[in-house]
Write a protein that holds these residues in place. Structure first.
Motif, PDB file in Angstrom:
ATOM      1  N   PHE A  34       0.873  -1.168   0.000  1.00 34.63           N
ATOM      2  CA  PHE A  34       0.000   0.000   0.000  1.00 34.63           C
ATOM      3  C   PHE A  34       0.913   1.221   0.000  1.00 34.63           C
ATOM      4  N   LEU A  35       0.988   1.892  -1.137  1.00 31.61           N
ATOM      5  CA  LEU A  35       1.867   3.039  -1.328  1.00 31.61           C
ATOM      6  C   LEU A  35       1.032   4.295  -1.496  1.00 31.61           C
ATOM      7  N   SER A  36       1.384   5.352  -0.773  1.00 26.54           N
ATOM      8  CA  SER A  36       0.721   6.645  -0.954  1.00 26.54           C
ATOM      9  C   SER A  36       1.661   7.622  -1.632  1.00 26.54           C
ATOM     10  N   LEU A  37       1.109   8.407  -2.551  1.00 25.76           N
ATOM     11  CA  LEU A  37       1.800   9.536  -3.153  1.00 25.76           C
ATOM     12  C   LEU A  37       1.285  10.783  -2.460  1.00 25.76           C
ATOM     13  N   LEU A  38       2.154  11.437  -1.701  1.00 28.90           N
ATOM     14  CA  LEU A  38       1.773  12.590  -0.882  1.00 28.90           C
ATOM     15  C   LEU A  38       2.441  13.843  -1.422  1.00 28.90           C
ATOM     16  N   GLY A  39       1.668  14.883  -1.614  1.00 27.02           N
ATOM     17  CA  GLY A  39       2.245  16.124  -2.089  1.00 27.02           C
ATOM     18  C   GLY A  39       1.182  17.187  -2.270  1.00 27.02           C
ATOM     19  N   PRO A  40       1.598  18.417  -2.565  1.00 21.13           N
ATOM     20  CA  PRO A  40       0.643  19.521  -2.733  1.00 21.13           C
ATOM     21  C   PRO A  40      -0.174  19.357  -4.001  1.00 21.13           C
ATOM     22  N   SER A  41      -1.277  20.056  -4.076  1.00 24.02           N
ATOM     23  CA  SER A  41      -2.099  20.046  -5.286  1.00 24.02           C
ATOM     24  C   SER A  41      -1.280  20.546  -6.473  1.00 24.02           C
ATOM     25  N   ALA A 184      -1.934  -1.333  -3.911  1.00 28.34           N
ATOM     26  CA  ALA A 184      -2.687  -0.074  -3.881  1.00 28.34           C
ATOM     27  C   ALA A 184      -1.733   1.109  -4.002  1.00 28.34           C
ATOM     28  N   VAL A 185      -2.052   2.028  -4.911  1.00 35.44           N
ATOM     29  CA  VAL A 185      -1.332   3.303  -5.016  1.00 35.44           C
ATOM     30  C   VAL A 185      -2.368   4.393  -4.790  1.00 35.44           C
ATOM     31  N   PHE A 186      -2.199   5.136  -3.712  1.00 35.17           N
ATOM     32  CA  PHE A 186      -3.211   6.059  -3.209  1.00 35.17           C
ATOM     33  C   PHE A 186      -2.670   7.485  -3.235  1.00 35.17           C
ATOM     34  N   VAL A 187      -3.353   8.363  -3.933  1.00 34.84           N
ATOM     35  CA  VAL A 187      -2.961   9.771  -4.008  1.00 34.84           C
ATOM     36  C   VAL A 187      -3.688  10.562  -2.922  1.00 34.84           C
ATOM     37  N   VAL A 195      -0.226   8.375   6.346  1.00 30.91           N
ATOM     38  CA  VAL A 195       0.422   7.571   7.382  1.00 30.91           C
ATOM     39  C   VAL A 195      -0.498   6.457   7.854  1.00 30.91           C
ATOM     40  N   TYR A 196      -1.788   6.757   8.008  1.00 28.39           N
ATOM     41  CA  TYR A 196      -2.716   5.740   8.508  1.00 28.39           C
ATOM     42  C   TYR A 196      -2.875   4.580   7.527  1.00 28.39           C
ATOM     43  N   LEU A 197      -2.896   4.890   6.249  1.00 25.63           N
ATOM     44  CA  LEU A 197      -3.165   3.851   5.256  1.00 25.63           C
ATOM     45  C   LEU A 197      -1.929   3.072   4.824  1.00 25.63           C
ATOM     46  N   SER A 198      -0.791   3.715   4.763  1.00 27.42           N
ATOM     47  CA  SER A 198       0.303   3.227   3.931  1.00 27.42           C
ATOM     48  C   SER A 198       1.319   2.366   4.673  1.00 27.42           C
ATOM     49  N   GLY A 199       1.955   1.518   3.864  1.00 21.51           N
ATOM     50  CA  GLY A 199       3.158   0.855   4.315  1.00 21.51           C
ATOM     51  C   GLY A 199       4.381   1.644   3.897  1.00 21.51           C
ATOM     52  N   ARG A 200       4.212   2.481   2.867  1.00 18.03           N
ATOM     53  CA  ARG A 200       5.305   3.316   2.379  1.00 18.03           C
ATOM     54  C   ARG A 200       4.710   4.576   1.766  1.00 18.03           C
ATOM     55  N   ILE A 201       5.429   5.684   1.911  1.00 16.51           N
ATOM     56  CA  ILE A 201       4.970   6.977   1.403  1.00 16.51           C
ATOM     57  C   ILE A 201       6.045   7.562   0.504  1.00 16.51           C
ATOM     58  N   ALA A 202       5.635   8.031  -0.675  1.00 12.83           N
ATOM     59  CA  ALA A 202       6.518   8.790  -1.559  1.00 12.83           C
ATOM     60  C   ALA A 202       6.092  10.248  -1.475  1.00 12.83           C
ATOM     61  N   LEU A 219       4.185   0.908  11.274  1.00 10.41           N
ATOM     62  CA  LEU A 219       3.011   0.673  12.107  1.00 10.41           C
ATOM     63  C   LEU A 219       2.401  -0.658  11.699  1.00 10.41           C
ATOM     64  N   PRO A 220       1.943  -1.459  12.651  1.00 18.12           N
ATOM     65  CA  PRO A 220       1.405  -2.778  12.308  1.00 18.12           C
ATOM     66  C   PRO A 220       0.027  -2.684  11.657  1.00 18.12           C
ATOM     67  N   TYR A 221      -0.258  -3.651  10.800  1.00 20.20           N
ATOM     68  CA  TYR A 221      -1.617  -3.878  10.303  1.00 20.20           C
ATOM     69  C   TYR A 221      -2.197  -5.045  11.091  1.00 20.20           C
ATOM     70  N   PRO A 222      -3.534  -5.082  11.261  1.00 21.38           N
ATOM     71  CA  PRO A 222      -4.528  -4.079  10.859  1.00 21.38           C
ATOM     72  C   PRO A 222      -4.458  -2.839  11.741  1.00 21.38           C
ATOM     73  N   ARG A 223      -4.938  -1.735  11.191  1.00 19.01           N
ATOM     74  CA  ARG A 223      -4.899  -0.463  11.893  1.00 19.01           C
ATOM     75  C   ARG A 223      -6.307  -0.065  12.340  1.00 19.01           C
ATOM     76  N   ASP A 224      -6.375   0.628  13.465  1.00 16.46           N
ATOM     77  CA  ASP A 224      -7.661   0.977  14.049  1.00 16.46           C
ATOM     78  C   ASP A 224      -7.495   2.260  14.858  1.00 16.46           C
ATOM     79  N   LEU A 225      -8.506   2.605  15.632  1.00 17.36           N
ATOM     80  CA  LEU A 225      -8.484   3.854  16.389  1.00 17.36           C
ATOM     81  C   LEU A 225      -7.301   3.940  17.347  1.00 17.36           C
ATOM     82  N   PRO A 226      -6.969   2.887  18.098  1.00 20.90           N
ATOM     83  CA  PRO A 226      -5.791   2.986  18.967  1.00 20.90           C
ATOM     84  C   PRO A 226      -4.511   3.303  18.212  1.00 20.90           C
TER      85      PRO A 226
END
Length: 252
Positions: A34-41, A184-187, A195-202, A219-226
């Motif tokens: 699960f990779l997230s692409l994080l950046g400004p608009s 998963a590649v999530f923008v 941070v909540y979703l990803s195993g790695r962030i670009a 952070l371990p999966y599964p993730r939850d409120l704690p």
């Protein structure tokens, strides 16, 4: 990185009007991560997804598939649900299966099952106008997952939703990913969401887009409120924020 699904090498994109959206993007995507692409608009995050999906052609560089995908192996969830307003929800979700030539009875069964899995089992015959914004996005997610893709591309799908709905859909998405382990590649432009979703962030800098930093999310999966309220999550969010701030400053 072992087990790569695809690699982006020197990826560049310049639009006909002369605007350079991407300039020399190098990125690897591992099978099942699960990779997230994080950046400004405007930094080219969405352009990367469209290049990977084959909806656009790069100006330079390559998208190299280490493990080639077959037709229907890529699902795409856009910023808007893009549901056909004249069609019932089950017909919207069944559309990719219809296009793939799946028999109608099987397609109906799989579409109904997909809607039940996203909590819309009671709305199979509803029209999009009868659903809330969050419910429409759930339907769009079911449509993307109904073909059982190996790669799911998500272009800020929850950005327009209220925070409560967004947090719930974050949990639902992680539950689907945990069961099926598609890539998963999530923008997103939200540090907290990435941070909540990803195993790695670009982390990407401003246009022309490039990958300024990459970091694993320990952070371990599964993730939850704690997890979301824990000290480790807060510390990682601070680190990612610093990386993003540095990327913005370097581009200034």
């Amino acid at each position: 990185m072992s087990g790569d699904l695809l690699r982006l090498s020197g990826l560049s994109l310049t639009y006909p009007n002369g605007t350079t959206a991407l300039d020399g993007v190098d990125l690897r995507v591992a099978e099942g991560e699960f990779l997230s692409l994080l950046g400004p608009s405007g930094c080219g995050k969405s352009s990367i997804l469209r290049l990977v999906a084959g909806l656009m052609t790069p100006t330079g560089g390559t998208v190299d598939w280490v493990r080639p995908l077959a037709r229907g192996d890529i699902g795409f969830v856009f910023q808007e649900p893009t549901l056909m307003p004249w069609a019932r929800i089950i017909d919207n979700v069944r559309l990719p299966l219809d296009l793939a030539g799946v028999a109608r009875a099987e397609a109906d069964e799989r579409a109904a099952d997909g809607l039940r899995r996203v909590g819309l089992g009671d709305f199979l015959r509803a029209f999009p106008r009868e659903l809330s914004g969050g419910m429409k996005m759930r339907a769009a997610l079911a449509r993307a997952l109904v073909t059982r893709p190996r790669l799911l591309l998500l272009d800020e799908p929850f950005a327009a939703l209220d925070e409560i709905t967004r947090l719930k859909l974050n949990d639902d998405l992680l539950a689907f990913w945990g069961r099926e382990r598609f890539t998963a590649v999530f923008v997103t432009h939200s540090v907290f969401e990435s941070v909540y979703l990803s195993g790695r962030i670009a982390v990407m800098g401003p246009r022309p887009g490039r990958v300024a930093a990459q970091m694993d999310v320990d952070l371990p999966y599964p993730r939850d409120l704690p997890v979301r309220t824990g000290a480790a999550y807060g510390a990682i969010c601070r680190e990612v924020s610093e990386r993003l701030h540095l990327a913005m400053g370097e581009a200034a």
